[in-house]
Design a protein around this motif. Structure first.
Motif, PDB file in Angstrom:
ATOM      1  N   ARG A   1      43.848  44.552  32.442  1.00 26.26           N
ATOM      2  CA  ARG A   1      42.385  44.565  32.298  1.00 26.26           C
ATOM      3  C   ARG A   1      41.774  43.292  32.897  1.00 26.26           C
ATOM      4  O   ARG A   1      40.742  43.354  33.581  1.00 26.26           O
ATOM      5  N   GLU A   2      42.409  42.159  32.634  1.00 24.42           N
ATOM      6  CA  GLU A   2      41.901  40.906  33.206  1.00 24.42           C
ATOM      7  C   GLU A   2      41.930  40.954  34.730  1.00 24.42           C
ATOM      8  O   GLU A   2      40.995  40.496  35.405  1.00 24.42           O
ATOM      9  N   ARG A   3      42.984  41.498  35.278  1.00 21.25           N
ATOM     10  CA  ARG A   3      43.082  41.601  36.733  1.00 21.25           C
ATOM     11  C   ARG A   3      42.007  42.534  37.282  1.00 21.25           C
ATOM     12  O   ARG A   3      41.381  42.233  38.304  1.00 21.25           O
TER      13      ARG A   3
ATOM     14  N   GLU B   1      34.522  32.980  39.262  1.00 22.57           N
ATOM     15  CA  GLU B   1      35.313  31.790  38.929  1.00 22.57           C
ATOM     16  C   GLU B   1      35.945  31.931  37.544  1.00 22.57           C
ATOM     17  O   GLU B   1      37.122  31.595  37.349  1.00 22.57           O
ATOM     18  N   ARG B   2      35.191  32.431  36.597  1.00 19.97           N
ATOM     19  CA  ARG B   2      35.732  32.604  35.245  1.00 19.97           C
ATOM     20  C   ARG B   2      36.824  33.674  35.214  1.00 19.97           C
ATOM     21  O   ARG B   2      37.824  33.531  34.500  1.00 19.97           O
ATOM     22  N   ARG B   3      36.649  34.727  35.998  1.00 22.57           N
ATOM     23  CA  ARG B   3      37.638  35.813  35.996  1.00 22.57           C
ATOM     24  C   ARG B   3      38.954  35.408  36.657  1.00 22.57           C
ATOM     25  O   ARG B   3      40.014  35.919  36.291  1.00 22.57           O
ATOM     26  N   VAL B   4      38.884  34.501  37.639  1.00 18.79           N
ATOM     27  CA  VAL B   4      40.125  34.100  38.312  1.00 18.79           C
ATOM     28  C   VAL B   4      40.727  32.841  37.702  1.00 18.79           C
ATOM     29  O   VAL B   4      41.810  32.415  38.099  1.00 18.79           O
ATOM     30  N   ASP B   5      40.047  32.253  36.732  1.00 10.39           N
ATOM     31  CA  ASP B   5      40.551  31.027  36.129  1.00 10.39           C
ATOM     32  C   ASP B   5      41.923  31.229  35.489  1.00 10.39           C
ATOM     33  O   ASP B   5      42.722  30.299  35.431  1.00 10.39           O
ATOM     34  N   GLY B   6      42.202  32.429  35.039  1.00 12.93           N
ATOM     35  CA  GLY B   6      43.499  32.707  34.433  1.00 12.93           C
ATOM     36  C   GLY B   6      44.409  33.552  35.309  1.00 12.93           C
ATOM     37  O   GLY B   6      45.373  34.151  34.814  1.00 12.93           O
ATOM     38  N   ALA B   7      44.120  33.628  36.607  1.00 14.89           N
ATOM     39  CA  ALA B   7      44.890  34.522  37.482  1.00 14.89           C
ATOM     40  C   ALA B   7      46.371  34.184  37.512  1.00 14.89           C
ATOM     41  O   ALA B   7      47.217  35.082  37.598  1.00 14.89           O
ATOM     42  N   SER B   8      46.704  32.906  37.440  1.00 16.30           N
ATOM     43  CA  SER B   8      48.130  32.537  37.406  1.00 16.30           C
ATOM     44  C   SER B   8      48.795  33.119  36.165  1.00 16.30           C
ATOM     45  O   SER B   8      49.892  33.687  36.245  1.00 16.30           O
ATOM     46  N   ALA B   9      48.116  33.000  35.024  1.00 16.01           N
ATOM     47  CA  ALA B   9      48.713  33.452  33.767  1.00 16.01           C
ATOM     48  C   ALA B   9      48.830  34.973  33.705  1.00 16.01           C
ATOM     49  O   ALA B   9      49.896  35.519  33.416  1.00 16.01           O
ATOM     50  N   TYR B  10      47.729  35.688  33.993  1.00 14.91           N
ATOM     51  CA  TYR B  10      47.842  37.139  33.863  1.00 14.91           C
ATOM     52  C   TYR B  10      48.622  37.754  35.014  1.00 14.91           C
ATOM     53  O   TYR B  10      49.319  38.760  34.839  1.00 14.91           O
ATOM     54  N   GLY B  11      48.580  37.143  36.198  1.00 14.65           N
ATOM     55  CA  GLY B  11      49.420  37.641  37.283  1.00 14.65           C
ATOM     56  C   GLY B  11      50.892  37.482  36.975  1.00 14.65           C
ATOM     57  O   GLY B  11      51.706  38.389  37.216  1.00 14.65           O
TER      58      GLY B  11
END
Length: 467
Positions: free
Chosen positions: A363-365, A306-316
């Motif tokens: 890296r986040e992805r 959940e924490r890793r995908v919390d920013g998926a919109s931004a880093y994607g």
């Protein structure tokens, strides 16, 4: 001209099925040409308001349907798709129609080539009826398409025309593309089934520029959705270096899940109460059927995901901006008046990035992908919503005010599957305020058939919910 809203209920609405028509083609009581004419009748009635298509090739479609009719009569159908009328998102090249990408700079552009998936569909006998509206360049600047259930609302984007054409019962299937949420979200808004496959599982043809872009089908039934995807891949394969979609020649058998992970994502905080209630009602049915549901509070690995995908919109979005910047810079330099201000703003954000910013987003992805792989060792699939509630009202941008950052809807529930590269299926199982909302099933990369099997079981064993 019908300007009225068409109230949606997931238990009652039925789109156009294709595979159900095949027995009638085989025994001669119906023909692909007659089926096409019925589609054209619906288009004539609804297209003036829905505006799903940017180009329609009626003459070419009728000729292809006549050829298909002859093959069925002779017992020589090329595939189960032989004769199927289908729309193609106007990002993908077609030899007999322009490819304008929803962008004024490409007005009248005609490459004379077929995208690899379009070629494969023709080889399977499908009838390429027309090009469906896309948001400009597959981004956020909307086209003219309206939601088939309420013309005052967006159909989603960027596969707006593909989703709306299926939802309006103009065609049984259409091809869309997704980088952030452009297949699953519009399908949710328009009451469709759709498959966003494993990254690279369905060939993108000429559209290889960005690392998250995928092609996939919208359809009125899950069986048709799979059939379109597998027939393309059987002929054209996947992207370079990828094995392509793997699975049976017909829709995978229903697969009862034992354990499902419930993913909240960053969209949970933005979800309206009615949509959250509808989703929880579906979860209650799953639990009552004996399925173990695991949520973030149940295991540290799920909380990490959940924490890793919390920013998926931004880093994607950051990854995609960086990867598109060269082509879009060249386009703006060549034809600055042919590109919207919204697209120019995206380019400006990309130009402000450094290589280090792109590397950090990668890296986040990668961390999200690793967290997802760990979680999937303890479950058969992941379930979440397909959109942040029903389609929002689109009133246009206000002069003098900042542009609406999400005119075709919020990608929060879609960005994780795009970033993780995993397959995602949306099921039209919820109605909220008389509008569709989808249930999303996410599976393991390269195990698309398993995800579809779980989706098929859920579709067959859950009662649709309307609130």
């Amino acid at each position: 001209m019908d300007q009225q809203a068409h109230t949606y209920h997931p238990a009652h609405f039925r789109g156009l099925s294709w595979l159900d028509a095949l027995p009638a083609f085989a025994n001669g009581s119906d023909t692909p040409r007659a089926y096409l004419e019925r589609c054209l009748e619906v288009m004539a009635a609804r297209e003036p308001v829905v505006r799903a298509f940017v180009t329609v090739n009626e003459a070419g479609a009728r000729a292809a349907a006549d050829a298909s009719t002859a093959r069925w009569k002779a017992g020589q159908a090329l595939s189960p798709l032989d004769g199927m009328p289908i729309g193609i998102k106007d990002l993908l090249e077609t030899r007999d129609m322009p490819t304008e990408m929803g962008c004024e700079a490409y007005r009248g552009s005609h490459t004379g080539r077929d995208n690899a998936a379009v070629w494969a569909l023709r080889e399977a006998g499908a009838v390429i009826l027309g090009k469906t509206v896309t948001a400009e360049l597959g981004g956020a600047n909307p086209g003219p398409t309206t939601n088939p259930f309420d013309p005052g609302r967006t159909p989603g984007g960027s596969s707006s025309g593909s989703a709306a054409a299926v939802g309006a019962r103009m065609v049984p299937a259409a091809i869309g593309t997704q980088v952030g949420g452009s297949i699953i979200r519009p399908a949710s808004f328009c009451g469709n089934f759709a498959l966003k496959p494993t990254q690279g599982a369905i060939t993108r043809g000429e559209r290889q520029a960005t690392s998250q872009s995928t092609s996939g089908p919208h359809a009125a039934t899950l069986e048709d959705c799979w059939q379109v995807a597998i027939e393309i891949t059987k002929r054209a394969g996947g992207d370079p270096g990828q094995p392509g979609l793997m699975g049976p020649d017909t829709c995978p058998e229903a697969r009862r899940p034992g354990r499902l992970v419930v993913l909240e994502t960053e969209g949970w905080a933005r979800l309206d109460d009615a949509s959250r209630t509808a989703f929880e009602m579906l979860l209650e049915q799953m639990a009552a059927a004996g399925i173990t549901l695991l949520r973030r509070r149940d295991h540290a690995w799920i909380e990490t995901l959940e924490r890793r995908v919390d920013g998926a919109s931004a880093y994607g979005n950051a990854i995609t901006r960086w990867e598109n910047r060269m082509a879009q810079r060249a386009l703006v330099e060549k034809n600055p008046d042919g590109v919207s201000q919204r697209a120019k703003n995206v380019l400006a954000a990309a130009e402000a990035m450094r290589v280090a910013d792109y590397q950090a987003a990668l890296r986040e992805r990668a961390e999200a992908q690793a967290a997802y792989a760990a979680v999937m060792t303890m479950a058969d699939a992941v379930v979440t919503l397909s959109s942040v509630g029903p389609a929002p009202v689109w009133t246009g941008d206000v002069p003098g005010q900042p542009l609406n950052p999400r005119p075709t809807g919020d990608i929060a529930f879609n960005a994780p599957a795009s970033a993780i590269f995993c397959p995602a299926v949306t099921l039209p199982l919820m109605g909220v305020g008389g509008l569709p909302v989808g249930l999303q099933v996410m599976g393991l990369p390269h195990r698309d058939a398993d995800a579809v099997g779980v989706a098929r079981w859920l579709m067959g064993n859950l009662a649709p919910v309307a609130v």
